[in-house]
Design an enzyme around this catalytic site. Structure first.
Site, PDB file in Angstrom:
ATOM      1  N   PRO A   1       0.840  -1.201   0.000  1.00 10.71           N
ATOM      2  CG  PRO A   1       0.050  -0.984   2.191  1.00 10.71           C
ATOM      3  CD  PRO A   1       0.787  -1.917   1.274  1.00 10.71           C
ATOM      4  CG  MET A   2       3.557   2.517  -1.635  1.00 12.79           C
ATOM      5  SD  MET A   2       4.859   2.485  -2.884  1.00 12.79           S
ATOM      6  CE  MET A   2       4.126   1.411  -4.109  1.00 12.79           C
TER       7      MET A   2
ATOM      8  N   GLY B   1       6.976  -2.351  -2.620  1.00 15.56           N
ATOM      9  CA  GLY B   1       6.455  -0.989  -2.717  1.00 15.56           C
ATOM     10  C   GLY B   1       7.213  -0.186  -3.758  1.00 15.56           C
ATOM     11  NE  ARG B   2      11.053   2.307  -0.646  1.00 16.73           N
ATOM     12  CZ  ARG B   2      12.153   2.262   0.064  1.00 16.73           C
ATOM     13  NH1 ARG B   2      12.891   3.342   0.178  1.00 16.73           N
ATOM     14  NH2 ARG B   2      12.510   1.145   0.673  1.00 16.73           N
TER      15      ARG B   2
ATOM     16  CB  CYS C   1       1.120   5.676   8.831  1.00 12.20           C
ATOM     17  SG  CYS C   1       1.276   7.304   8.074  1.00 12.20           S
TER      18      CYS C   1
ATOM     19  CG  ASP D   1      15.311  -1.958   1.675  1.00 15.72           C
ATOM     20  OD1 ASP D   1      14.610  -0.952   1.441  1.00 15.72           O
ATOM     21  OD2 ASP D   1      16.102  -2.032   2.632  1.00 15.72           O
TER      22      ASP D   1
ATOM     23  CE  LYS E   1       3.112  -2.408   4.524  1.00 15.05           C
ATOM     24  NZ  LYS E   1       3.506  -1.033   4.846  1.00 15.05           N
TER      25      LYS E   1
ATOM     26  CG  ASN F   1       7.109  -4.036   2.814  1.00 16.80           C
ATOM     27  OD1 ASN F   1       6.951  -3.093   3.585  1.00 16.80           O
ATOM     28  ND2 ASN F   1       7.296  -3.863   1.531  1.00 16.80           N
TER      29      ASN F   1
HETATM   30  C1  LIG Z   1       4.886   6.973  -1.080  1.00 14.56           C
HETATM   31  C2  LIG Z   1       4.658   5.897  -0.043  1.00 14.56           C
HETATM   32  C3  LIG Z   1       3.420   5.799   0.565  1.00 14.56           C
HETATM   33  C4  LIG Z   1       3.186   4.787   1.509  1.00 14.56           C
HETATM   34  N1  LIG Z   1       1.935   4.663   2.045  1.00 14.56           N
HETATM   35  C5  LIG Z   1       1.653   3.604   2.857  1.00 14.56           C
HETATM   36  C6  LIG Z   1       0.324   3.334   3.301  1.00 14.56           C
HETATM   37  O1  LIG Z   1      -0.638   4.032   2.948  1.00 14.56           O
HETATM   38  N2  LIG Z   1       0.134   2.272   4.131  1.00 14.56           N
HETATM   39  C7  LIG Z   1       1.169   1.455   4.520  1.00 14.56           C
HETATM   40  O2  LIG Z   1       0.946   0.494   5.271  1.00 14.56           O
HETATM   41  N3  LIG Z   1       2.431   1.680   4.118  1.00 14.56           N
HETATM   42  C8  LIG Z   1       2.690   2.715   3.277  1.00 14.56           C
HETATM   43  N4  LIG Z   1       3.976   2.878   2.802  1.00 14.56           N
HETATM   44  C9  LIG Z   1       5.022   1.902   3.155  1.00 14.56           C
HETATM   45  C10 LIG Z   1       5.093   0.784   2.112  1.00 14.56           C
HETATM   46  O3  LIG Z   1       3.903   0.016   2.079  1.00 14.56           O
HETATM   47  C11 LIG Z   1       6.280  -0.163   2.410  1.00 14.56           C
HETATM   48  O4  LIG Z   1       6.099  -0.727   3.691  1.00 14.56           O
HETATM   49  C12 LIG Z   1       7.627   0.554   2.382  1.00 14.56           C
HETATM   50  O5  LIG Z   1       7.722   1.400   1.240  1.00 14.56           O
HETATM   51  C13 LIG Z   1       8.793  -0.458   2.354  1.00 14.56           C
HETATM   52  O6  LIG Z   1       8.701  -1.301   1.244  1.00 14.56           O
HETATM   53  P1  LIG Z   1       9.595  -1.077  -0.099  1.00 14.56           P
HETATM   54  O7  LIG Z   1      11.022  -1.070   0.343  1.00 14.56           O
HETATM   55  O8  LIG Z   1       9.258  -2.247  -0.975  1.00 14.56           O
HETATM   56  O9  LIG Z   1       9.193   0.246  -0.680  1.00 14.56           O
HETATM   57  C14 LIG Z   1       4.229   3.899   1.874  1.00 14.56           C
HETATM   58  C15 LIG Z   1       5.477   4.020   1.258  1.00 14.56           C
HETATM   59  C16 LIG Z   1       5.698   4.982   0.294  1.00 14.56           C
HETATM   60  C17 LIG Z   1       7.040   5.065  -0.391  1.00 14.56           C
END
Ligand SMILES: Cc1cc2nc3c(=O)[nH]c(=O)nc-3n(C[C@H](O)[C@H](O)[C@H](O)COP(=O)(O)O)c2cc1C
Length: 308
Positions: free
Chosen positions: A18-19, A226-227, A102, A204, A141, A202
């Protein structure tokens, strides 16, 4: 450790993270079409949803093709969260996920998001209320903890399991770490060892090799990205994707944005996502500048495809 199989080929269970302001219905659907498993909505403010805030109600919509989808709630009041969960279940949500990660200051100041990591009692009351409110699975989460001195993902996971939570996603950085350093995957492994319910890892993961490495290192049942999916939803295909196929996916994503978002939101989303698709291209900076200056969806698309 791998799950799912298609024509005898073992596949990874890869999920879109979720982002907020990113993983709306068009991006979720395009990720699903590339092979993503369970989808999760961006965080939805439970109180605003219950009060009928138009923007929030729109955020909570999803398309029939998105099933199975988890709807993620942000909040701190058990009754409000329970009511929001009931409404989402009635609207067809396959799971209700509670945001316990969050890090945003004005969110944690209200006792929401990552603040729940340092308030296990509040978390338990919320989970009990959610469990009672809906029949669909309830998931959470979480982060590693609030800060380096209070890493308590294992304790929170065990508490959640005892409250009837069905599955957990762990992004192991603490709230204080935000996005700095490497995600300490060992914490995911510790949670896997401590509970019987399904754990998704989750943090990186930027490639299939990373996903496999996370599964090997932690024993997690699924991997959330995510990213690594920004400007690259084809990460969910698990194979090399030609430039022609990438173009098709980008066109499909653009069409979904225009079809399913109101015109103002669509313009913002188109600029944002096309800028991500431009990352790494020789003219990325020029494309981005032109995208952000473009006045209409058509002009944004023209600017992108001229230089892509
Ligand atoms: C722009 C952005 C918005 C995010 N919004 C949420 C969100 O609404 N809910 C949530 O549980 N995590 C949110 N996250 C965290 C991501 O779900 C994830 O846990 C975090 O980016 C690490 O994973 P990654 O390394 O694959 O990006 C957000 C991350 C980013 C970069």
């Amino acid at each position: 450790m791998m799950s799912g199989s298609h024509s005898g080929v073992t596949t990874l269970d890869l999920r879109l993270a979720p982002m907020a302001a990113v993983t709306n219905a068009p991006f979720r659907l395009v990720s699903r079409e590339c092979g993503a498993g369970l989808l999760t909505s961006e965080e939805i403010d439970a109180r605003a949803l219950v009060q009928g805030n138009g923007h929030t109600v729109a955020l909570a919509r999803f398309l029939p093709e998105e099933h199975p989808i988890a709807m993620q709630l942000l909040g701190s009041d058990p009754d409000v969260l329970a009511e929001a969960a009931r409404r989402l279940e009635a609207a067809g949500a396959d799971r209700i996920d509670l945001n316990m990660g969050c890090p945003v200051a004005k969110i944690v100041a209200k006792g929401q998001g990552a603040a729940l990591m340092r308030d296990p009692l509040a978390a338990a009351l919320i989970l009990r209320a959610l469990r009672k409110a809906v029949g669909v699975p309830v998931t959470i989460k979480i982060r590693g903890g609030w800060d380096g001195r209070t890493v308590n993902a294992v304790e929170i996971a065990q508490l959640a399991e005892s409250e009837g939570v069905d599955a957990i996603t762990v992004h192991p950085r603490t709230r204080s770490q935000q996005f700095s350093g490497l995600a300490p995957w060992a914490i995911i492994g510790a949670v896997v060892d401590a509970v019987r319910i399904s754990v998704t890892g989750n943090g990186d993961v930027r490639s299939h090799d990373d996903a496999r490495a996370m599964i090997r290192a932690t024993g997690c049942a699924a991997v959330m990205i995510g990213r690594g999916a920004l400007g690259a939803p084809w990460i969910f295909t698990g194979r090399a994707v030609s430039r022609a196929e990438q173009a098709q996916i980008i066109r499909r994503h653009s069409a979904l944005i225009e079809a399913h978002l109101d015109p103002r939101t669509a313009l913002v989303q188109l600029k944002k996502h096309l800028a991500w698709y431009a990352n790494g291209l020789p003219f990325a900076a020029r494309i981005r500048a032109e995208l952000f200056a473009a006045p209409s969806a058509a002009a944004v698309s023209d600017a992108f495809w001229r230089l892509w």
